[in-house]
Design a protein around this motif. Structure first.
Motif, PDB file in Angstrom:
ATOM      1  N   HIS A   1      66.737 -13.714  -8.934  1.00 42.89           N
ATOM      2  CA  HIS A   1      67.339 -12.841  -9.798  1.00 42.89           C
ATOM      3  C   HIS A   1      68.817 -12.691 -10.456  1.00 42.89           C
TER       4      HIS A   1
ATOM      5  N   SER B   1      75.366 -12.892   4.479  1.00 41.56           N
ATOM      6  CA  SER B   1      73.710 -11.370   4.166  1.00 41.56           C
ATOM      7  C   SER B   1      73.111 -11.364   5.591  1.00 41.56           C
TER       8      SER B   1
ATOM      9  N   LEU C   1      70.697 -18.506  -2.597  1.00 41.89           N
ATOM     10  CA  LEU C   1      71.265 -17.649  -3.816  1.00 41.89           C
ATOM     11  C   LEU C   1      73.150 -18.089  -4.241  1.00 41.89           C
TER      12      LEU C   1
ATOM     13  N   ASP D   1      62.830 -16.381  -4.406  1.00 41.16           N
ATOM     14  CA  ASP D   1      62.236 -15.533  -3.584  1.00 41.16           C
ATOM     15  C   ASP D   1      64.050 -15.046  -4.328  1.00 41.16           C
ATOM     16  N   VAL D   2      64.523 -15.682  -4.222  1.00 34.12           N
ATOM     17  CA  VAL D   2      66.191 -15.002  -4.508  1.00 34.12           C
ATOM     18  C   VAL D   2      66.886 -15.351  -5.651  1.00 34.12           C
TER      19      VAL D   2
ATOM     20  N   GLU E   1      68.102 -10.691   3.407  1.00 31.58           N
ATOM     21  CA  GLU E   1      68.345 -11.125   2.736  1.00 31.58           C
ATOM     22  C   GLU E   1      68.569  -9.679   1.244  1.00 31.58           C
TER      23      GLU E   1
ATOM     24  N   ASP F   1      68.313 -16.811   1.966  1.00 35.05           N
ATOM     25  CA  ASP F   1      69.387 -15.933   1.280  1.00 35.05           C
ATOM     26  C   ASP F   1      71.008 -17.021   0.574  1.00 35.05           C
TER      27      ASP F   1
END
Length: 338
Positions: free
Chosen positions: A214, A19, A114, A210-211, A87, A111
């Motif tokens: 997705h 990341s 994920l 948050d991740v 991110e 991150d």
């Protein structure tokens, strides 16, 4: 079936940045962490991506994916610990080779969670949600953080117990570095929506909302197939944490997870402490937790030691866990069942 790597004494740690990498002004943090780990008997090998950062990523997606894949398949490297989160890890997923992934621990959060979730869902390889490399640079670690070594040294078929920390860190004090890295000052209390004693059991899955949201609807987020094919239909016990979302955004994300079937045959939800739980027009985190418990008809506990407010319990994606919360104290026992 879940496969569990094993951490041995004198292991070689590969650090790569799938990341974000580390800006030059902060390179010393990586060197400090490496020295500390090497003083404890490890060897640290850093990839090129660790030392670069531009436009919200350490390097182009294919470069990041290639370095991670090389470390995964390098027999001289025993586990992988990225420097920290970031991110845009999601960019590398399509460039990774998930076929015949070697049994090797990957440890991290934010991150990085994920990547951990995608690997466990697609391969059945257990992954470790916990500390990152830069937070291992202190002269010593608090008892909760230090458990990463014990947890990741657990043999398949054995179990390991962790307890809630006595204190947590309210805010970072970078202008006042301490030997422990974290400034643990606030009394720690694990909460339950019911207000009483709660017991939960199930296979652990989770990460940073948050991740991980997705990959809903993609081949990297196929929770249903994982549950049916990897863990024989056992219930999933979710641990989740919020990095930056206000309460409306977090609520939308959790409803999406529910509608996508992620919470089908779920035994409970556990939420980490978060400074980002900003109310929207009076809608609070406590309101959301209560609604989730009513909708899903499973217990919800929150303010556990997980996520962006240190310290962190080490949680293993794929492991079977028994969790008990009573009088503000928590205990998690993880069983490394195949």
């Amino acid at each position: 079936m879940i496969r569990y790597p094993i951490l041995r004494e004198g292991a070689v740690i590969g650090t790569t940045a799938p990341s974000s990498g580390v800006e030059e002004s902060m390179h010393e943090l990586i060197r400090e962490a490496s020295r500390r780990l090497e003083s404890e008997g490890f060897k640290v090998v850093a990839g090129d991506t660790v030392w670069t950062q531009a436009k919200a990523k350490s390097a182009p997606a294919k470069v990041r994916a290639a370095e991670l894949d090389r470390m995964l398949r390098d027999d001289t490297i025993d586990l992988i610990v990225p420097p920290w989160g970031g991110e845009l890890l999601i960019e590398i997923l399509e460039h990774l080779n998930f076929d015949q992934m070697p049994e090797k621990w990957i440890l991290g959060y934010s991150d990085i969670s994920l990547l951990l979730l995608a690997i466990t869902l697609k391969t059945g390889l257990a992954t470790a949600h916990g500390t990152n490399l830069v937070d291992l640079r202190g002269e010593y670690s608090d008892e909760t953080t230090a458990m990463w070594r014990t947890v990741m040294s657990t043999e398949t078929g054995d179990s390991v117990e962790q307890r809630s920390s006595a204190l947590y860190q309210k805010e970072w004090q970078h202008d006042a570095p301490s030997p422990c890295v974290f400034h643990l000052t606030e009394p720690n209390v694990w909460q339950t929506v019911s207000g009483g004693k709660v017991s939960l059991k199930g296979r652990l899955l989770g990460g940073c909302i948050d991740v991980i949201r997705h990959v809903i609807g993609t081949k990297y987020g196929d929770v249903r197939s994982f549950q049916q094919e990897r863990i024989g239909g056992e219930p999933i016990l979710w641990y989740l944490e919020n990095c930056e979302m206000n309460m409306a955004d977090q609520r939308r994300s959790l409803v999406q997870m529910k509608l996508a079937g992620w919470f089908d045959h779920c035994s409970g939800l556990m939420f980490g402490r978060s400074p980002a739980n900003r109310p929207v027009e009076g809608y609070t985190a406590e309101d959301m937790y209560r609604e989730l418990e009513e909708e899903l008809q499973v217990p919800v506990i929150y303010d556990i030691d997980c996520g962006h407010v240190p310290p962190q319990i080490t949680l293993i994606n794929g492991a079977y866990a028994e969790v008990q919360v009573e009088n503000g104290q928590g205990r998690i026992t993880q069983y490394f069942r195949p």
